[in-house]
Enzyme design. Structure first.
Site, short mmCIF file in Angstrom:
data_model
loop_
_atom_site.label_atom_id
_atom_site.label_comp_id
_atom_site.label_asym_id
_atom_site.label_seq_id
_atom_site.Cartn_x
_atom_site.Cartn_y
_atom_site.Cartn_z
N LYS A 1 -77.46 -11.04 -16.25
CA LYS A 1 -77.01 -12.00 -17.27
C LYS A 1 -77.97 -12.13 -18.43
O LYS A 1 -77.60 -12.62 -19.49
CB LYS A 1 -76.79 -13.38 -16.63
CG LYS A 1 -75.58 -13.40 -15.72
CD LYS A 1 -75.15 -14.82 -15.47
CE LYS A 1 -73.77 -14.83 -14.84
NZ LYS A 1 -73.28 -16.19 -14.62
N LYS B 1 -67.87 -4.69 -10.97
CA LYS B 1 -67.24 -5.85 -10.33
C LYS B 1 -66.13 -6.41 -11.21
O LYS B 1 -66.29 -6.45 -12.43
CB LYS B 1 -68.32 -6.91 -10.11
CG LYS B 1 -67.95 -8.00 -9.14
CD LYS B 1 -69.03 -9.05 -9.06
CE LYS B 1 -68.93 -10.04 -10.20
NZ LYS B 1 -69.59 -11.33 -9.96
N LYS C 1 -64.43 -11.67 -15.57
CA LYS C 1 -63.84 -12.13 -16.83
C LYS C 1 -64.65 -11.68 -18.04
O LYS C 1 -64.17 -11.70 -19.16
CB LYS C 1 -63.80 -13.66 -16.82
CG LYS C 1 -62.46 -14.27 -16.57
CD LYS C 1 -61.47 -14.07 -17.71
CE LYS C 1 -61.89 -14.67 -18.99
NZ LYS C 1 -61.04 -15.48 -19.74
P1 AMP Z 1 -68.43 -17.35 -9.80
O1 AMP Z 1 -67.12 -17.39 -10.48
O2 AMP Z 1 -69.39 -16.35 -10.33
O3 AMP Z 1 -69.02 -18.73 -9.59
O4 AMP Z 1 -68.13 -16.81 -8.33
C1 AMP Z 1 -67.52 -17.64 -7.38
C2 AMP Z 1 -67.47 -16.99 -6.02
O5 AMP Z 1 -66.58 -15.88 -6.06
C3 AMP Z 1 -68.81 -16.45 -5.52
O6 AMP Z 1 -68.89 -16.68 -4.13
C4 AMP Z 1 -68.72 -14.98 -5.83
O7 AMP Z 1 -69.48 -14.23 -4.94
C5 AMP Z 1 -67.23 -14.71 -5.65
N1 AMP Z 1 -66.77 -13.62 -6.53
C6 AMP Z 1 -66.81 -13.58 -7.88
N2 AMP Z 1 -66.32 -12.42 -8.35
C7 AMP Z 1 -65.95 -11.70 -7.25
C8 AMP Z 1 -65.38 -10.39 -7.06
N3 AMP Z 1 -65.08 -9.61 -8.09
N4 AMP Z 1 -65.12 -10.01 -5.79
C9 AMP Z 1 -65.39 -10.81 -4.74
N5 AMP Z 1 -65.95 -12.03 -4.85
C10 AMP Z 1 -66.23 -12.47 -6.09
#
Ligand code: AMP
Ligand code: TRP
Length: 329
Positions: A113, A194, A197
């Site tokens: 980031k 990955k 967004k």
């Molecule tokens: P965040 O939106 O970054 O707060 O992520 C929220 C949760 O979703 C966290 O536990 C991440 O590890 C999981 N997560 C986010 N993106 C992915 C992805 N592409 N595949 C699987 N898990 C994800």
């Protein structure tokens, strides 16, 4: 007694990766009879990168609404906003005093980031200490997350052990729970990245609120591999393996069952039916989301959740402060 705790940052629209890796697990964990559940919205984490105030406000409510719409039950789980339980910020500071500069510098999320940016907040760097506080305040035993959060949960374990060794047994040392299938959903245009967004290509992800036709188009366009076989093999066929994981998450079927169904058929039917499985799961979630997102019901769930959370968090914070030598009356 098990205690599950996790959260999704309100920093952008939720995509199906967050559902597969995290949210779907929250719902499943509630089935355990001997457990307490805490699902919160880490809004203090969102502001480690610039946020528009109006958007932060709306997105915070949206994330809570997704939890409920997907099946997190406010009777079984405390659902709350991080910023409404002030113990998070306070224990976050205390955990910063225990975290080393070197270990924070090794966090891959920080490296990703901050790379190439010149205005990086100091909070983006210390973020994992706040995340440790989130978890340790509730004496959580298990933290359901996607693969990308594993390193942060491991740091939390290190900080808990370090604190307990120095000051006495205050914190439970938590374990991450990471699903084998769905813990790392990859981008639809590049299985090496990955799903996120932040990808400028809007077809690279499916959003939780995407319309059925948008979902059909995005999945029809998803990259595949050249040999036309629907086979699960991350080495040789990462793009198709990723689609198989999405299929399995959304249909509830095991991957070998899906492989068998499409044996010798190429990708056409596979991709079409994958889209229908995603739509079938998302449609009721979207309907419930729209009912609840701007409702009084949501406000009262969040107020109640914050009260339940604060009772536990305040007690842990008090113990931690006492152990460190602060004057506590
Ligand atoms: P965040 O939106 O970054 O707060 O992520 C929220 C949760 O979703 C966290 O536990 C991440 O590890 C999981 N997560 C986010 N993106 C992915 C992805 N592409 N595949 C699987 N898990 C994800
Ligand atoms: N860091 C997590 C993410 O980026 C969000 C988060 C903050 C979290 N605090 C947490 C997840 C505590 C689990 C437990 O997705």
């Amino acid at each position: 007694m098990k205690r599950f705790l996790s959260g999704i940052k309100p920093s952008g629209e939720l995509n199906i990766g967050g559902y597969a890796g995290a949210l779907r697990q929250y719902v499943a964990m509630q089935q355990e009879s001997d457990a307490e559940n805490f699902y919160f919205v880490p809004d203090l984490h969102a502001v480690t990168v610039p946020q528009d105030p109006k958007e932060l406000h709306q997105r915070s409510k949206e994330i809570a609404a997704y939890y409920i719409a997907a099946g997190v039950d406010p009777k079984k789980s405390a659902i709350f906003l991080q910023s409404q339980v002030s113990a998070h910020a306070e224990l976050g500071w205390l955990m910063e005093t225990q975290a080393y500069f070197g270990e924070l510098s090794r966090m891959t999320q920080f490296k990703d980031k901050s790379e190439g940016k010149d205005a990086v907040s100091s909070a983006l760097f210390t973020y994992p200490a706040l995340m440790a506080a989130d978890i340790l305040l509730y004496q959580a035993t298990h933290v359901p997350v996607g693969e990308d959060q594993k390193q942060h949960v491991e740091l939390t374990r290190d900080l808990a052990n370090r604190f307990n060794n120095k000051f006495g047994d205050v914190f439970t040392v938590p374990e991450p729970i990471i699903q084998e299938v769905g813990c790392r959903i990859m981008s639809l245009d590049d299985p090496g990245k990955k799903m996120s967004k932040s990808n400028p290509n809007k077809s690279s992800y499916v959003l939780m609120l995407d319309e059925p036709d948008t979902i059909r188009k995005k999945l029809a366009r998803a990259v595949t591999d050249s040999d036309m076989q629907v086979r699960y093999d991350w080495e040789a066929k990462p793009a198709v393996s990723n689609l198989l994981e999405i299929y399995s998450v959304f249909s509830g079927e095991e991957i070998p069952v899906i492989e068998k169904r499409y044996e010798g058929q190429g990708y056409g039917a596979f991709k079409k039916e994958l889209a229908e499985a995603v739509i079938a799961k998302l449609t009721p979630i979207q309907e419930r989301f729209r009912e609840i997102v701007d409702s009084e019901e949501l406000v009262s769930i969040l107020k109640d959740g914050a009260e339940r959370a604060a009772a536990i968090a305040d007690e842990t914070l008090r113990k931690a402060k006492q152990a460190m030598g602060f004057v506590v009356f």
